[in-house]
Motif scaffolding. Structure first.
Motif: not given
Length: 154
Positions: A77, A98, A138
């Motif tokens: 990420f 994500y 996420g």
């Protein structure tokens, strides 16, 4: 330049450790199993079903594996964010999105290919709860990426 590397590494490590630890707690709450049992299941990805019969060593292995996976997920990420694939000012949306990708990859690729050879069987509740946990996962990674990478720009 060292400050940039430090901020990037901090974002990856903080995001990975915090998200991975919270994920263990979320899995425990959702399943009703103790965190020790959850960690043995994580170790089962490497050792197979026999890991559940093991002792604290298997739980520690599960914790180490959980943190390694979480740090790798956070690193992906952060690299995407730094390469400007994701816009930093939309960190919340990117983090949640994500998390949805992580949910799909973990449940439909990683776990079936692990030593557990498990295919997910979700009830409506467990699907929603597990998806929500990964969205939070996420979001936590994105939060630390935003916090640490903003620090480097200051």
């Amino acid at each position: 330049m060292p400050r940039t590397r430090h901020s990037t590494l901090a974002a990856i490590l903080w995001g990975g450790f915090v998200a991975g630890t919270v994920d263990i707690g979320a899995a425990s709450l959702i399943s009703g199993y103790s965190p020790i049992v959850i960690l043995k299941y994580v170790a089962g990805g490497l050792l197979g079903r026999g890991s559940l019969a093991g002792g604290m060593g298997n739980a520690v292995l599960g914790l180490v594996l959980q943190w390694i996976m979480s740090i790798v997920i956070a690193a992906i990420f952060v690299v995407l964010l730094r390469k400007r694939v994701a816009r930093p000012n939309l960190w919340t949306a990117w983090g949640i999105a994500y998390g949805a990708v992580v949910f799909a990859v973990m449940n439909y690729v990683v776990v079936p290919l692990s030593a557990l050879h498990s295919v997910p069987h979700f009830s409506v509740f467990s699907f929603v709860a597990n998806l929500a946990a990964m969205l939070l996962f996420g979001w936590i990674i994105a939060f630390f990426a935003r916090l640490m990478l903003r620090t480097e720009a200051a």
